[in-house]
Design a protein around this motif. Sequence first.
Motif, mmCIF file in Angstrom:
data_model
loop_
_atom_site.group_PDB
_atom_site.id
_atom_site.type_symbol
_atom_site.label_atom_id
_atom_site.label_comp_id
_atom_site.label_asym_id
_atom_site.label_seq_id
_atom_site.Cartn_x
_atom_site.Cartn_y
_atom_site.Cartn_z
ATOM 1 N N ALA A 1 0.865 -1.103 0.099
ATOM 2 C CA ALA A 1 0.111 0.084 -0.062
ATOM 3 C C ALA A 1 0.964 1.137 0.244
ATOM 4 C CB ALA A 1 -0.774 0.021 1.149
ATOM 5 N N LYS A 2 1.723 1.151 0.887
ATOM 6 C CA LYS A 2 2.675 2.235 0.900
ATOM 7 C C LYS A 2 3.480 2.655 -0.504
ATOM 8 C CE LYS A 2 7.102 4.130 3.168
ATOM 9 N NZ LYS A 2 8.106 3.907 4.262
ATOM 10 N N GLU A 3 3.955 1.611 -1.144
ATOM 11 C CA GLU A 3 4.835 1.568 -2.481
ATOM 12 C C GLU A 3 3.812 2.101 -3.715
ATOM 13 O OE1 GLU A 3 6.680 -2.151 -3.184
ATOM 14 O OE2 GLU A 3 8.103 -1.689 -1.841
ATOM 15 N N LEU A 4 2.438 1.718 -3.414
ATOM 16 C CA LEU A 4 1.599 2.058 -4.220
ATOM 17 C C LEU A 4 1.166 3.656 -4.256
ATOM 18 C CD1 LEU A 4 -1.006 -0.758 -4.712
ATOM 19 C CD2 LEU A 4 0.740 -0.230 -6.233
ATOM 20 N N GLY A 5 1.082 4.086 -2.956
ATOM 21 C CA GLY A 5 0.900 5.572 -2.689
ATOM 22 C C GLY A 5 2.119 6.442 -3.178
ATOM 23 N N GLU A 6 3.245 5.621 -2.954
ATOM 24 C CA GLU A 6 4.613 6.517 -3.537
ATOM 25 C C GLU A 6 4.702 6.384 -4.992
ATOM 26 O OE1 GLU A 6 7.481 4.854 -1.371
ATOM 27 O OE2 GLU A 6 7.104 5.803 0.729
ATOM 28 N N GLY A 7 3.669 5.849 -5.823
ATOM 29 C CA GLY A 7 3.775 5.784 -7.128
ATOM 30 C C GLY A 7 4.288 4.474 -7.938
ATOM 31 N N ALA A 8 4.523 3.352 -7.028
ATOM 32 C CA ALA A 8 5.062 2.340 -7.872
ATOM 33 C C ALA A 8 4.277 1.959 -8.914
ATOM 34 C CB ALA A 8 5.059 1.160 -6.479
ATOM 35 N N GLN A 9 4.997 1.144 -9.903
ATOM 36 C CA GLN A 9 4.333 0.667 -10.915
ATOM 37 C C GLN A 9 3.376 -0.183 -10.655
ATOM 38 O OE1 GLN A 9 5.022 2.334 -13.982
ATOM 39 N NE2 GLN A 9 6.343 3.893 -12.672
ATOM 40 N N LEU A 10 2.043 0.001 -10.896
ATOM 41 C CA LEU A 10 0.877 -0.852 -10.936
ATOM 42 C C LEU A 10 1.096 -2.197 -11.873
ATOM 43 C CD1 LEU A 10 -2.278 1.520 -11.053
ATOM 44 C CD2 LEU A 10 -1.096 0.215 -8.838
ATOM 45 N N GLU A 11 1.757 -1.952 -12.951
ATOM 46 C CA GLU A 11 2.157 -2.981 -13.928
ATOM 47 C C GLU A 11 2.857 -4.117 -13.320
ATOM 48 O OE1 GLU A 11 2.290 0.405 -14.710
ATOM 49 O OE2 GLU A 11 0.454 0.292 -15.644
ATOM 50 N N ASP A 12 3.753 -3.771 -12.309
ATOM 51 C CA ASP A 12 4.710 -4.610 -11.818
ATOM 52 C C ASP A 12 4.000 -5.515 -10.918
ATOM 53 O OD1 ASP A 12 6.758 -3.446 -13.039
ATOM 54 O OD2 ASP A 12 7.337 -2.320 -11.351
ATOM 55 N N TYR A 13 3.030 -4.968 -9.971
ATOM 56 C CA TYR A 13 2.130 -5.959 -9.185
ATOM 57 C C TYR A 13 1.342 -6.854 -10.153
ATOM 58 C CZ TYR A 13 4.032 -3.517 -5.272
ATOM 59 O OH TYR A 13 5.007 -3.089 -4.194
#
Length: 74
Positions: free
Chosen positions: A49-61
């Motif tokens: 959740a933190k990584e997604l909030g910091e702009g992590a690449q959704l495509e990777d997940y």
Amino acid sequence: MPKKERKRLQVVISDEQDALLTRTAYELSSPERLISKSEVVRLAIEKIAKELGEGAQLEDYRAILEADTIHDEG
């Protein structure tokens, strides 16, 4: 002090995922404190959740989840 109310979630995981969870809990544990597999899952949820909030690449997940789906179906 009242106990925190927690929700229960049951999921089906593979033997390989269970082994990863067990190994991770063991590695995070110390002689002073054992870490449970449930704690590892909660930590992973917070980290994702933190990584997604910091702009992590959704495509990777999504790619990881898609690979798991294909592996589960195969």
